[in-house]
Design an enzyme around this catalytic site. Structure first.
Site, mmCIF file in Angstrom:
data_model
loop_
_atom_site.group_PDB
_atom_site.id
_atom_site.type_symbol
_atom_site.label_atom_id
_atom_site.label_comp_id
_atom_site.label_asym_id
_atom_site.label_seq_id
_atom_site.Cartn_x
_atom_site.Cartn_y
_atom_site.Cartn_z
ATOM 1 N N ASP A 27 0.813 -1.219 0.000
ATOM 2 C CA ASP A 27 0.000 0.000 0.000
ATOM 3 C C ASP A 27 0.851 1.276 0.000
ATOM 4 O O ASP A 27 0.711 2.121 0.886
ATOM 5 C CB ASP A 27 -0.922 0.040 1.238
ATOM 6 C CG ASP A 27 -1.720 -1.238 1.424
ATOM 7 O OD1 ASP A 27 -2.219 -1.777 0.421
ATOM 8 O OD2 ASP A 27 -1.845 -1.698 2.574
ATOM 9 N N GLU B 58 -11.449 -1.727 -2.208
ATOM 10 C CA GLU B 58 -10.804 -0.963 -1.138
ATOM 11 C C GLU B 58 -9.637 -0.187 -1.719
ATOM 12 O O GLU B 58 -9.427 -0.177 -2.935
ATOM 13 C CB GLU B 58 -10.341 -1.909 -0.012
ATOM 14 C CG GLU B 58 -9.461 -3.045 -0.488
ATOM 15 C CD GLU B 58 -9.129 -4.064 0.592
ATOM 16 O OE1 GLU B 58 -9.659 -3.971 1.709
ATOM 17 O OE2 GLU B 58 -8.314 -4.950 0.313
#
Ligand SMILES: *[C@@H]1O[C@H](CO)[C@@H](O)[C@H](O)[C@H]1NC(C)=O
Length: 321
Positions: free
Chosen positions: A32, A200
């Protein structure tokens, strides 16, 4: 002659193939990632999940990336499980200050909150934790307060977040972008009804009068333990709208609140499960997409995930790699 014919026949396929991730040297293991350049010297800073937000710097996008340490070595002041294992940093430069939004959660739990740390230099031990920004969730809520992503629209700020649970949400922020705007509650901006709700890691980017909502769709993690069926692993999708706050559609015109989304990057070659992406307008490369991915030659564990980036090409208002 036959070879030339084969090459010619292969062309249409090639035109649709994804580019391989650009090379990376130094510390290339990330999940991420969040990317920014420092105003004072143009150095790149790259933040990532885990280890109280690990971060590294480099003079070039391709490295070598040198580890600096953790943004919040003592963890977050948010009183939730997971407050020493911070996730999914989102970095911005606002009023001469670097903002790093992060999530506190544990895997598979909806007891989550989004926090904020700031620094004026991004040097080690220069960060101040401000705790929760007021975006919080508990079991039974429609959303999960993870994967923050701030967008500025005119002089207003909005926080995109979530979610796995019921996918991507948004909430207005205060004028300093430090807290959720009081009284406002979060609303859904993207949702996949055809699956068990696994969109997400959103990242919104304004380009040519549109707001582009990039997100990761599918199973993110633990591929070494539980390999998803082909196509169910992470991939990067995009939707766009003239408004930053809703009406997102994909290339075919399908509403992204009703399962729409156009693929930007999927597994290909030795690249598997790309996601956790962000968009960055680089002074030399132009607009790039950066992300983590599994290099199948290296390994399928979460701590094998590699940093990748590619230039985005825009055709008829849609980005591709
Ligand atoms: C929605 O879920 C289905 C089934 O997992 C998947 O094939 C599709 O790509 C997903 N769509 C989006 C926009 O994420």
């Amino acid at each position: 002659m036959l070879q030339a014919l084969h090459a010619l026949l292969a062309l249409p396929a090639l035109a649709y193939a994804y580019a391989s991730p650009e090379s990376c040297s130094g510390e290339c293991v990330v999940s991420d990632p969040g990317l920014i350049r420092r105003e004072s010297d143009g150095k790149y800073f790259r933040f990532s999940t885990g280890n109280e937000i690990s971060y590294a710097s480099s003079d070039s996008l391709s490295g070598p990336w040198d580890v600096i340490g953790s943004v919040l070595p003592d963890g977050s002041s948010i009183d939730l499980d997971g407050n020493t294992d911070l996730w999914a940093p989102d970095v911005h430069y606002i009023d001469d200050t670097y903002y790093v939004f992060y999530a506190v959660s544990t895997f598979g739990s909806q007891d989550s909150a989004i926090g904020l740390a700031t620094s004026t230099t991004m040097e080690l031990d220069s960060w101040t934790d401000h705790g929760s920004i007021g975006v919080e969730s508990e079991s039974g809520k429609l959303y999960n307060s993870i994967d923050p992503n701030l967008i500025k629209v005119g002089s207003d700020y909005y926080m995109n977040f979530g979610s796995f649970y019921d996918d991507i949400y948004q909430v207005p922020m205060n004028s300093a972008a430090t807290k959720k705007s009081s009284g406002d509650s979060a609303y859904n901006i993207a949702y996949n009804a055809t699956t068990d709700h696994s969109e997400e890691g959103s990242y919104m980017y304004e380009y040519d009068d549109y707001y582009y909502l990039f997100f990761s769709s599918g199973a993110c993690c633990d591929y070494n333990v539980d390999l998803p069926s082909p196509g169910e692993e992470y991939k990067i999708m995009v939707c766009r709208s003239k408004s930053a706050t809703g009406d997102f559609v994909d290339k075919d015109g399908t509403a992204c609140a009703e399962s729409g989304g156009t693929p930007v990057l999927e597994s290909h070659g030795t690249t598997y499960g790309p996601g956790g992406q962000g968009i960055f307008d680089d002074p030399t490369e132009g607009v790039i997409i950066y992300y983590h991915y599994i290099n199948t030659d290296i390994g399928y564990a979460d701590d094998d995930k590699q940093f990748g980036w590619n230039k985005l090409t825009w055709t008829d208002g849609w980005p591709s790699v």
